[in-house]
Design an enzyme around this catalytic site. Structure first.
Site, PDB file in Angstrom:
ATOM      1  N   GLY A  76      19.823  64.253  -5.917  1.00 30.95           N
ATOM      2  CA  GLY A  76      20.618  64.054  -4.716  1.00 30.95           C
ATOM      3  C   GLY A  76      21.293  62.690  -4.742  1.00 30.95           C
ATOM      4  O   GLY A  76      20.955  61.818  -5.540  1.00 30.95           O
ATOM      5  N   GLY A  77      22.273  62.520  -3.868  1.00 33.50           N
ATOM      6  CA  GLY A  77      22.911  61.222  -3.744  1.00 33.50           C
ATOM      7  C   GLY A  77      24.214  61.097  -4.507  1.00 33.50           C
ATOM      8  O   GLY A  77      24.747  62.059  -5.056  1.00 33.50           O
ATOM      9  N   THR A  80      24.789  55.568  -8.741  1.00 35.35           N
ATOM     10  CA  THR A  80      23.883  54.427  -8.771  1.00 35.35           C
ATOM     11  C   THR A  80      23.854  53.818 -10.159  1.00 35.35           C
ATOM     12  O   THR A  80      24.325  54.400 -11.135  1.00 35.35           O
ATOM     13  CB  THR A  80      22.462  54.801  -8.301  1.00 35.35           C
ATOM     14  N   TYR A  81      23.298  52.615 -10.202  1.00 32.61           N
ATOM     15  CA  TYR A  81      23.172  51.859 -11.451  1.00 32.61           C
ATOM     16  C   TYR A  81      21.702  51.677 -11.781  1.00 32.61           C
ATOM     17  O   TYR A  81      20.878  51.435 -10.893  1.00 32.61           O
ATOM     18  CB  TYR A  81      23.837  50.482 -11.295  1.00 32.61           C
ATOM     19  N   HIS A  82      21.360  51.800 -13.057  1.00 35.74           N
ATOM     20  CA  HIS A  82      20.034  51.449 -13.548  1.00 35.74           C
ATOM     21  C   HIS A  82      20.193  50.403 -14.636  1.00 35.74           C
ATOM     22  O   HIS A  82      21.143  50.452 -15.433  1.00 35.74           O
ATOM     23  CB  HIS A  82      19.316  52.664 -14.138  1.00 35.74           C
ATOM     24  N   ALA A 144      16.574  52.649  -4.131  1.00 36.19           N
ATOM     25  CA  ALA A 144      17.405  53.853  -4.029  1.00 36.19           C
ATOM     26  C   ALA A 144      16.551  55.068  -4.359  1.00 36.19           C
ATOM     27  O   ALA A 144      15.688  55.010  -5.243  1.00 36.19           O
ATOM     28  CB  ALA A 144      18.587  53.767  -4.990  1.00 36.19           C
ATOM     29  N   GLY A 146      16.721  59.354  -5.027  1.00 38.08           N
ATOM     30  CA  GLY A 146      17.488  60.581  -5.245  1.00 38.08           C
ATOM     31  C   GLY A 146      16.654  61.532  -6.070  1.00 38.08           C
ATOM     32  O   GLY A 146      16.307  61.219  -7.207  1.00 38.08           O
ATOM     33  N   GLY A 157      13.956  60.554  -8.921  1.00 37.31           N
ATOM     34  CA  GLY A 157      13.035  59.778  -8.101  1.00 37.31           C
ATOM     35  C   GLY A 157      13.637  58.558  -7.455  1.00 37.31           C
ATOM     36  O   GLY A 157      14.457  58.657  -6.543  1.00 37.31           O
ATOM     37  N   CYS A 175      25.716  54.159  -4.156  1.00 39.15           N
ATOM     38  CA  CYS A 175      25.428  55.307  -3.287  1.00 39.15           C
ATOM     39  C   CYS A 175      26.638  55.732  -2.464  1.00 39.15           C
ATOM     40  O   CYS A 175      26.500  56.441  -1.458  1.00 39.15           O
ATOM     41  CB  CYS A 175      24.234  55.011  -2.373  1.00 39.15           C
TER      42      CYS A 175
END
EC number: 2.3.1.181
Length: 235
Positions: A76-77, A80-82, A144, A146, A157, A175
């Protein structure tokens, strides 16, 4: 409830995704206990089910030059950045333990970090129940969330900013929220934090919030579990 926790350190995103898929199949078949993967990723951008490429603010060519990959995934969502310094967690959980209530599961994920931040660091974090998932401090997101759910087993997660390079979030609209910023434990405390210590605390608070007896298992232990289960299923 028993919980296996495996800290894998630095893992390429596609390798972690493949591992999740293997574990998910075993959990669906009830051949694996609930398992929490904790790890870091090299810099990578992911786009969730509601995500838009327009929320990535630099070109594909520039990302390629920097060696930053982009993945469209089933969580979901939005975008995003990791990256290094961020604890990424992938709970492979049977939602039957929370009455097959997805909202309750997300609430519990948020509760893990709200409790951890308050008890361990004196930081007042909160959830934005009216609008957005995740955990917030002073209007900025520190965790965050998701997830994806298939056959009542979770994948994907959370991402907890510990010593994360927050400048990398300028590559995206995190997001998809133009009016919200991001923060990290390092920023809030004013100094870097011992990363492995925070990893242990995440596991500890998962145990508390989910009422689980957790144990750490090594990468080798996890690979052996997968190997044995796969061999058994092929007989």
């Amino acid at each position: 409830m028993k919980l296996n926790v495996c800290y894998l350190e630095m893992v390429e995103y596609e390798d972690a995704l493949h591992l999740q898929e293997r574990l998910h199949k075993l959990r669906v078949a009830n051949e694996l206990e609930d398992t929490l993967l904790l790890l870091q990723h090299p810099p990578v951008i992911t786009i969730g089910r509601r995500g838009k490429w327009e929320n990535i603010l630099i070109s594909k060519e520039k990302l390629l030059q920097m060696g930053v990959k982009v993945f469209e995934v089933t969580r979901g969502g939005d975008v995003t950045y990791h990256g290094p310094g961020q604890i990424v967690g992938y709970p492979i959980f049977d939602l039957g333990t929370v009455g097959k209530d997805i909202k309750r599961f997300v609430w519990l994920l948020e509760e893990v970090f709200i409790n951890l931040l308050k008890d361990e660091y004196g930081i007042e974090a909160y959830r934005d129940e009216k609008q957005y998932t995740g955990v917030w401090v002073g209007g900025e997101k520190i965790v965050a969330i998701g997830i994806a759910v298939k056959k009542w087993i979770t994948m994907h997660g959370f991402a907890f900013n510990v010593n994360t390079n927050l400048e990398h979030f300028s590559w995206i609209i995190p997001c998809g929220l133009k009016d919200r910023g991001v923060t990290s434990l390092e920023k809030l405390l004013g100094h870097k934090v011992e990363f492995d210590d925070v990893v242990y605390k995440v596991a500890k608070y998962f145990g508390k919030v989910f009422g689980a007896k957790f144990r750490f298992i090594s990468k080798e232990d996890l690979e052996e579990i997968i190997k044995i289960k796969v061999e058994d299923s092929e007989r």
